[in-house]
Design a protein around this motif. Structure first.
Motif, PDB file in Angstrom:
ATOM      1  N   ALA A 215      -6.142   1.762   6.098  1.00  0.00           N
ATOM      2  CA  ALA A 215      -6.659   2.426   7.293  1.00  0.00           C
ATOM      3  C   ALA A 215      -5.524   2.875   8.204  1.00  0.00           C
ATOM      4  N   LYS A 216      -4.514   2.039   8.349  1.00  0.00           N
ATOM      5  CA  LYS A 216      -3.365   2.399   9.164  1.00  0.00           C
ATOM      6  C   LYS A 216      -2.588   3.562   8.548  1.00  0.00           C
ATOM      7  N   GLN A 217      -2.368   3.501   7.244  1.00  0.00           N
ATOM      8  CA  GLN A 217      -1.606   4.558   6.569  1.00  0.00           C
ATOM      9  C   GLN A 217      -2.312   5.907   6.684  1.00  0.00           C
TER      10      GLN A 217
ATOM     11  N   ILE B 214     -11.087   7.702  -1.619  1.00  0.00           N
ATOM     12  CA  ILE B 214     -11.602   6.994  -2.794  1.00  0.00           C
ATOM     13  C   ILE B 214     -10.545   6.935  -3.889  1.00  0.00           C
ATOM     14  N   GLU B 215      -9.758   7.988  -4.036  1.00  0.00           N
ATOM     15  CA  GLU B 215      -8.674   7.958  -5.020  1.00  0.00           C
ATOM     16  C   GLU B 215      -7.672   6.852  -4.668  1.00  0.00           C
ATOM     17  N   PHE B 216      -7.370   6.688  -3.400  1.00  0.00           N
ATOM     18  CA  PHE B 216      -6.443   5.632  -2.983  1.00  0.00           C
ATOM     19  C   PHE B 216      -7.057   4.247  -3.177  1.00  0.00           C
ATOM     20  N   LEU B 217      -8.348   4.127  -2.925  1.00  0.00           N
ATOM     21  CA  LEU B 217      -9.015   2.843  -3.189  1.00  0.00           C
ATOM     22  C   LEU B 217      -8.934   2.486  -4.671  1.00  0.00           C
ATOM     23  N   HIS B 218      -9.049   3.488  -5.536  1.00  0.00           N
ATOM     24  CA  HIS B 218      -8.908   3.241  -6.983  1.00  0.00           C
ATOM     25  C   HIS B 218      -7.494   2.744  -7.313  1.00  0.00           C
ATOM     26  N   ARG B 219      -6.489   3.309  -6.678  1.00  0.00           N
ATOM     27  CA  ARG B 219      -5.118   2.855  -6.956  1.00  0.00           C
ATOM     28  C   ARG B 219      -4.960   1.378  -6.603  1.00  0.00           C
TER      29      ARG B 219
ATOM     30  N   VAL C 168       0.833  -1.202   0.000  1.00  0.00           N
ATOM     31  CA  VAL C 168       0.000   0.000   0.000  1.00  0.00           C
ATOM     32  C   VAL C 168       0.872   1.258   0.000  1.00  0.00           C
ATOM     33  N   ALA C 169       1.948   1.243   0.774  1.00  0.00           N
ATOM     34  CA  ALA C 169       2.836   2.407   0.833  1.00  0.00           C
ATOM     35  C   ALA C 169       3.438   2.703  -0.533  1.00  0.00           C
ATOM     36  N   GLN C 170       3.780   1.655  -1.268  1.00  0.00           N
ATOM     37  CA  GLN C 170       4.367   1.849  -2.598  1.00  0.00           C
ATOM     38  C   GLN C 170       3.371   2.512  -3.548  1.00  0.00           C
ATOM     39  N   LEU C 171       2.087   2.131  -3.463  1.00  0.00           N
ATOM     40  CA  LEU C 171       1.076   2.698  -4.350  1.00  0.00           C
ATOM     41  C   LEU C 171       0.681   4.113  -3.934  1.00  0.00           C
ATOM     42  N   LEU C 172       0.719   4.395  -2.634  1.00  0.00           N
ATOM     43  CA  LEU C 172       0.325   5.723  -2.174  1.00  0.00           C
ATOM     44  C   LEU C 172       1.427   6.752  -2.350  1.00  0.00           C
ATOM     45  N   GLY C 173       2.656   6.314  -2.374  1.00  0.00           N
ATOM     46  CA  GLY C 173       3.757   7.247  -2.507  1.00  0.00           C
ATOM     47  C   GLY C 173       4.186   7.800  -1.161  1.00  0.00           C
ATOM     48  N   PRO C 174       5.134   8.741  -1.158  1.00  0.00           N
ATOM     49  CA  PRO C 174       5.660   9.287   0.106  1.00  0.00           C
ATOM     50  C   PRO C 174       4.559   9.903   0.960  1.00  0.00           C
ATOM     51  N   ARG C 175       4.645   9.666   2.229  1.00  0.00           N
ATOM     52  CA  ARG C 175       3.655  10.206   3.160  1.00  0.00           C
ATOM     53  C   ARG C 175       3.948  11.675   3.430  1.00  0.00           C
ATOM     54  N   PRO C 176       2.976  12.571   3.220  1.00  0.00           N
ATOM     55  CA  PRO C 176       3.206  13.988   3.517  1.00  0.00           C
ATOM     56  C   PRO C 176       3.450  14.192   5.010  1.00  0.00           C
ATOM     57  N   PRO C 177       4.159  15.237   5.378  1.00  0.00           N
ATOM     58  CA  PRO C 177       4.423  15.494   6.806  1.00  0.00           C
ATOM     59  C   PRO C 177       3.152  15.605   7.639  1.00  0.00           C
ATOM     60  N   GLU C 178       2.088  16.151   7.033  1.00  0.00           N
ATOM     61  CA  GLU C 178       0.833  16.309   7.768  1.00  0.00           C
ATOM     62  C   GLU C 178      -0.074  15.085   7.642  1.00  0.00           C
ATOM     63  N   GLY C 179       0.413  14.039   6.957  1.00  0.00           N
ATOM     64  CA  GLY C 179      -0.386  12.834   6.777  1.00  0.00           C
ATOM     65  C   GLY C 179      -1.195  12.892   5.494  1.00  0.00           C
ATOM     66  N   PHE C 180      -1.746  11.752   5.115  1.00  0.00           N
ATOM     67  CA  PHE C 180      -2.551  11.686   3.902  1.00  0.00           C
ATOM     68  C   PHE C 180      -3.891  12.375   4.119  1.00  0.00           C
ATOM     69  N   ARG C 181      -4.371  13.068   3.098  1.00  0.00           N
ATOM     70  CA  ARG C 181      -5.636  13.786   3.172  1.00  0.00           C
ATOM     71  C   ARG C 181      -6.808  12.803   3.245  1.00  0.00           C
ATOM     72  N   ARG C 182      -7.736  13.077   4.133  1.00  0.00           N
ATOM     73  CA  ARG C 182      -8.911  12.211   4.297  1.00  0.00           C
ATOM     74  C   ARG C 182      -9.762  12.169   3.035  1.00  0.00           C
ATOM     75  N   ASP C 183      -9.852  13.282   2.304  1.00  0.00           N
ATOM     76  CA  ASP C 183     -10.731  13.329   1.140  1.00  0.00           C
ATOM     77  C   ASP C 183     -10.189  12.532  -0.043  1.00  0.00           C
TER      78      ASP C 183
END
Length: 635
Positions: free
Chosen positions: A84-86, A62-67, A44-59
């Motif tokens: 969910a953890k990420q 659905i885009e992440f589910l598509h990935r 999952v981390a590989q598909l989401l890419g680097p984690r922003p300092p403030e964390g991934f945006r909640r909105d």
């Protein structure tokens, strides 16, 4: 009386060590229930890419589910736990969003395997008229005989290609006018998800929509990927000059707003709210303001937005820039239905090109992807989906013009409404208002399908009648067919008999007859069809697409579909059900679902045993929709 707590003793303090505190923090930081696996976290981390300092945006959920879904073909439960953890979200929240949308299939266990390909066959009304049921049955049998069990065959609701019925989609590659052989050939030539993508045309053209006024939009030789306008061609023909002049202060925003009001342009997604008035209402709200664009074109029979978008995305984007500048919106979110894979690639390329060569300062623009939920065509449900939630309509008030996307005042528009902005501003409001028939003003893009010789998008004057539309724009009825009935506004717009072929098709003209124009999706039925079968087809669609939030819609559509299968309808019970759905449903889906029931009672009572069959009306014998009735029941 001494109420203060006693001071802790030294022994008690010493019992809580630093290690104990660390263990407590670690326990609280862990998700409750199932814990993420290291391998799933890495994937999952590989598909989401680097984690922003403030964390991934909640909105962006659905885009992440598509990935995940695009990469693995399904949503594995282990990846949902890791996601969910990420994102630091409860597992239940991720699951309830993923399970809401039709295009996400959740599978459990390490042994679950995604199908090699998913073959979707549209079973909406237009495709059913063209033989979708026979196509679906034949494909299932041929694939089974060929030993291709790793291809999953699914019957799906409208995919937005009604003029090309019947339609099949191999993963993301559409097969217009599908036959068994054509679909099998596509499966053989595109044997996996990496190859079965939507084709893209490489030819650039200048698509001038104004030049097509009172004409049909020409069909392309390759219906799946017509030639389109790129940025260079668009700017060579004056594109973005109006937007740049407005943004750079060379054009008065108030003058543009007045032109929009004087043109009479109304929202072309179905509601018909005056566009200029909407701009003024949102502009008067306190900043910051945002814009949300609705291209979730899911109404069965509707394909006009796709037709225009796949030919000229930049005319739409210029309309977006003009509206954003006049209203003063800081960000724009474009919501595109997931079935339009080719349009998504085309629009993303257009946005990328625009950022590389901006004609003027641009607002923040994000392209968001739907996930197969018709309800997200409702403006507040779309906003919920953009925020990464289940697409469930909101209660009103407050209205989204006041409290909309991310709690901000929101200008919401349909794609086609914005598509006309440039031409109205440049040619003047009088140009757009000069068209019309039978006392109506403006142009309407009619999506025509069904029993006509030449289906497609017809850019006709507002107020044209269905008979004029068929005779002048569609080449007449198909061979061997005569007009029997028509749906003037897609699945939710009701059904009218041929005897009412003289009604002007426009906003506010059909309500006295129990119908409405909606998105101007006209589906034509002939003497070989029955209106009751069409009504059952659309009611099943509503049952499938109800979000389930309110009981009148969730239960009512299912109950109505069951009752409508009976050879003779229970008129009193269906009328009571229609009344409850119309009065108590939260949004337009449940409120409009009873329209087909009421129209059958009013205009086609002879089909449901409430009146004798007219002597001059032949009984249909060859309708592909008739198979939806219970075995043994004859027309």
């Amino acid at each position: 009386m001494h109420l203060a707590p006693e001071a802790p003793t030294a022994a008690v303090v010493a019992a809580v060590s630093v290690n104990d505190m660390r263990d407590r923090i670690r326990r609280k930081s862990r998700l409750k229930g199932r814990q993420p696996e290291d391998a799933a976290m890495a994937e999952v981390a590989q598909l989401l890419g680097p984690r922003p300092p403030e964390g991934f945006r909640r909105d962006l959920l659905i885009e992440f589910l598509h990935r995940l879904n695009d990469h693995f073909g399904v949503l594995h439960d282990r990846h949902l736990v890791a996601l969910a953890k990420q994102m630091n979200l409860p597992m239940a929240e991720v699951y309830e969003v993923a399970s809401f949308y039709h295009h996400f299939e959740i599978v459990r266990g390490d042994e679950a395997v995604a199908p090699r390909l998913v073959l979707r066959v549209c079973e909406s009304l237009s495709c059913s008229l063209a033989g979708a049921s026979e196509l679906l049955a034949a494909l299932t049998e041929r694939l089974r005989a060929a030993g291709q069990a790793d291809v999953q065959v699914v019957a799906v609701p409208c995919v937005g290609r009604c003029e090309q019925a019947p339609v099949a989609v191999v993963h993301q590659c559409p097969v217009p006018h599908a036959t068994v052989d054509a679909v099998l050939e596509t499966l053989n030539s595109k044997p996996n998800r990496a190859l079965a993508l939507h084709p893209q045309a490489q030819v650039a053209i200048n698509f001038d929509i104004a030049a097509l006024a009172e004409n049909s939009v020409p069909a392309q030789p390759d219906g799946a990927s017509p030639a389109h306008t790129d940025l260079a061609v668009y700017r060579a023909h004056g594109g973005y000059q109006t937007a740049a002049a407005l943004v750079n202060g060379e054009m008065d925003a108030e003058a543009v707003l007045v032109a929009m009001e004087n043109s009479g342009l109304r929202g072309l997604g179905g509601a018909g709210f005056p566009a200029g008035r909407k701009w003024r209402i949102v502009r008067d709200q306190p900043a910051p303001r945002v814009m949300a664009v609705n291209i979730d074109e899911g109404e069965p029979g509707t394909f006009k937005d796709r037709t225009y978008l796949e030919r000229d995305p930049h005319r739409f984007l210029e309309g977006v820039l003009i509206a954003a500048q006049v209203v003063g919106t800081e960000a724009v979110y474009i919501y595109l239905r997931d079935e339009y894979h080719g349009c998504r690639a085309l629009l993303q390329t257009a946005l990328d090109d625009l950022h590389v060569q901006p004609p003027c300062p641009l607002p923040h623009i994000e392209l968001r992807r739907g996930a197969g939920a018709y309800i997200c065509g409702e403006e507040s449900a779309m906003i919920e989906s953009i925020e990464g939630k289940r697409g469930e309509p909101r209660m009103r008030p407050p209205y989204i013009a006041q409290v909309g996307l991310f709690g901000r005042p929101t200008l919401e528009h349909n794609f086609e409404t914005l598509y006309w902005v440039r031409d109205i501003v440049e040619r003047g409001p009088e140009w757009f208002a000069s068209f019309g028939r039978h006392g109506r003003k403006g142009l309407r893009s009619f999506s025509v399908s069904g029993r006509v010789r030449q289906p497609g998008v017809k850019l006709a004057p507002a107020g044209i009648t269905v008979q004029e539309l068929i005779d002048e724009y569609c080449g007449g009825m198909a061979d061997g067919h005569q007009l029997y009935a028509y749906l003037p506004g897609g699945a939710s717009g009701g059904i009218l008999p041929a005897s009412l072929n003289h009604i002007p098709l426009d906003f506010d003209t059909l309500q006295p007859y129990g119908c409405f124009i909606g998105s101007a999706a006209v589906i034509v039925l002939s003497q070989h069809d029955r209106a009751r079968d069409a009504a059952l087809n659309v009611m099943r669609f509503f049952e499938h697409e109800s979000c389930g939030q309110c009981t009148p819609c969730r239960v009512g559509t299912a109950k109505a579909a069951a009752l409508m299968r009976a050879p003779q309808w229970d008129e009193e019970l269906l009328d009571d059900l229609a009344q409850v759905m119309g009065d108590a449903s939260i949004c337009g889906l449940g409120q409009a679902a009873p329209n087909p029931i009421r129209c059958i009672h009013k205009y086609f009572a002879h089909e449901v045993g409430e009146a004798p069959w007219p002597g001059d009306l032949p009984r249909p014998r060859s309708s592909p929709l008739a198979e939806q009735l219970p075995p043994g029941v004859r027309p």
